[in-house]
Structure formats: structure tokens, C-alpha cells
Design a protein around this motif. Structure first.
Motif, PDB file in Angstrom:
ATOM      1  N   LEU A 167       1.020  -0.906   0.177  1.00  0.00           N
ATOM      2  CA  LEU A 167       0.148   0.009   0.226  1.00  0.00           C
ATOM      3  C   LEU A 167       0.687   1.727   0.275  1.00  0.00           C
ATOM      4  O   LEU A 167       0.436   2.109  -0.462  1.00  0.00           O
ATOM      5  N   LEU A 168       2.076   1.127   0.467  1.00  0.00           N
ATOM      6  CA  LEU A 168       3.107   2.362   1.081  1.00  0.00           C
ATOM      7  C   LEU A 168       4.150   1.824   0.865  1.00  0.00           C
ATOM      8  O   LEU A 168       4.753   0.985   2.163  1.00  0.00           O
ATOM      9  N   VAL A 169       5.295   2.940   0.258  1.00  0.00           N
ATOM     10  CA  VAL A 169       6.452   2.486   0.755  1.00  0.00           C
ATOM     11  C   VAL A 169       7.114   4.106   0.943  1.00  0.00           C
ATOM     12  O   VAL A 169       7.081   5.256   0.300  1.00  0.00           O
ATOM     13  N   ILE A 170       8.062   3.716   1.657  1.00  0.00           N
ATOM     14  CA  ILE A 170       8.969   4.360   2.097  1.00  0.00           C
ATOM     15  C   ILE A 170      10.503   4.826   2.074  1.00  0.00           C
ATOM     16  O   ILE A 170      10.775   3.263   2.548  1.00  0.00           O
ATOM     17  N   GLU A 171      10.776   5.854   1.161  1.00  0.00           N
ATOM     18  CA  GLU A 171      12.366   5.370   1.146  1.00  0.00           C
ATOM     19  C   GLU A 171      12.735   6.656   2.248  1.00  0.00           C
ATOM     20  O   GLU A 171      12.664   7.170   1.489  1.00  0.00           O
ATOM     21  N   VAL A 172      14.116   6.000   3.106  1.00  0.00           N
ATOM     22  CA  VAL A 172      14.767   7.755   3.505  1.00  0.00           C
ATOM     23  C   VAL A 172      16.508   7.663   3.038  1.00  0.00           C
ATOM     24  O   VAL A 172      17.273   6.726   2.727  1.00  0.00           O
ATOM     25  N   VAL A 173      16.309   8.758   2.106  1.00  0.00           N
ATOM     26  CA  VAL A 173      17.535   8.538   0.812  1.00  0.00           C
ATOM     27  C   VAL A 173      18.112   9.073   2.484  1.00  0.00           C
ATOM     28  O   VAL A 173      19.037   9.404   3.376  1.00  0.00           O
TER      29      VAL A 173
END
Length: 194
Positions: free
Chosen positions: A109-115
Motif C-alpha cells: 500500500l505504501l513504500v517509504i525510502e529514507v534517502v
């Protein structure tokens, strides 16, 4: 003097590695992704800021997610035969097979990438496009600005199957999709011993 590559680093076919090959590479570093048939390793040491933000986002989301949504950290998504990225945090539909080593886009549902410095290009361009092409509805990119997290939110546009920006969140994030979420962004890092 050149050193020989370990045998496991040599692609088994001209097309490169396949997504399922990742399950048979025990020698590979822990955070190995597959992008366009190429293995991508996390080569630099992870910064403490990155680890804190990932942990605190996961905790905040777990506290707010409905019972039918799981919040995971660092599990790959099998986008297609040649792509299996490993996002920092993801929200997935329950139930799921706890013996699986990856999710498929229909579950996500959601993907999060911390750069981080070495992932910046992939997170901002390559993964932005690939997650959208796979039909994952929501994508967040978390950047560091004066040691505070800034969250760039994206949602897939049905007619174009591309992401459109839905906001840039500083200090606080309040959204209603994929489920109601309210996060004190300034408190993510400052409340963790920093």
C-alpha cells in the motif's frame, strides 16, 4: 593487481540476475537489491540519522495502522522478473505468508525510502518510476533538511500510472491515505536521544 570476483557475483545469464535468484545468494550482503537485473549493495555504513528515522517512522506507523495492515522494514518487493528493491519501510495488506522473503506489488500500500547519499538517485528517480509502474499506490521519499526529516508524498495517478506529488511535509505529516496518519516529524529524531 586485480582481484577476482567471487563466483556468486557473476550473473548466471546474459539478462543478469532474476528476482528469484536473491533467495539463493547467501553470500550476498544483507541489504542486496535487484534493479534491472543488477545486484545493488548497501556499500557505505548506514548513518545513525537514517536508522533513527526508519525505526521511528515504522513505530509511528505501526501505532496508527488498522489491524489489516502490517508495517514492515527492509523486505524486498518483487516488482517483476528483473527488479526486487528493498524499501526502508512498507505498509502491506494482511494476511501474508510469514515464510515469504518478498512481497508482490498487489500486497503493498505504501513504500517509504529514507534517502542516503548513495541511494539518492535510485530513490528519487529509478524507484519513483519503478514503484509507479508496478502500481504501488503511495510512495514517500524522506530527505534530511537541517537534521530534520522532510517527507515528500506521492500518489499514483490512475490514468497515467505515474506518481504525482501530493505534498512536502515539514514539522508534521497529516494525511488520510493509505490510512489516517499523523506524525510529528520534528520529534522523530529529536525524541530519539539526538
Amino acid at each position: 593487481m586485480t582481484s577476482a570476483l567471487p563466483e556468486w557475483m557473476r550473473p548466471p545469464r546474459i539478462e543478469g540476475w532474476f528476482a528469484d535468484d536473491l533467495d539463493h545468494l547467501p553470500e550476498a550482503p544483507r541489504h542486496t537489491e535487484l534493479i534491472d537485473g543488477a545486484l545493488v549493495f548497501m556499500m557505505s555504513p548506514q548513518r545513525i540519522w537514517h536508522a533513527i528515522v526508519v525505526d521511528e517512522l515504522r513505530t509511528a506507523l505501526r501505532g496508527q495502522a488498522p489491524a489489516d495492515i502490517g508495517i514492515m522494514r527492509e523486505i524486498t518487493i518483487r516488482l517483476d522478473k528483473l527488479n526486487r528493491p528493498e524499501p526502508d519501510v512498507l505498509a502491506v495488506s494482511k494476511p501474508y505468508d510469514t515464510n515469504a522473503t518478498f512481497f508482490v506489488p498487489a500486497q503493498v500500500l505504501l513504500v517509504i525510502e529514507v534517502v542516503s547519499p548513495e541511494s539518492a538517485h535510485r530513490d528519487r528517480t529509478v524507484k519513483l518510476r519503478k514503484y509507479a509502474e508496478a502500481g504501488i499506490a503511495h510512495y514517500w521519499i524522506v530527505e534530511e533538511e537541517d537534521e530534520a526529516p522532510v517527507v515528500h508524498t506521492y500518489e499514483i495517478d490512475g490514468p497515467t500510472q505515474a506518481y504525482v506529488a501530493t505534498g512536502i511535509h515539514r514539522t508534521e505529516l497529516r494525511i488520510s491515505r493509505p490510512f489516517p496518519i499523523a506524525i510529528d516529524l520534528d520529534g522523530l529524531v529529536s525524541g530519539s536521544g539526538n
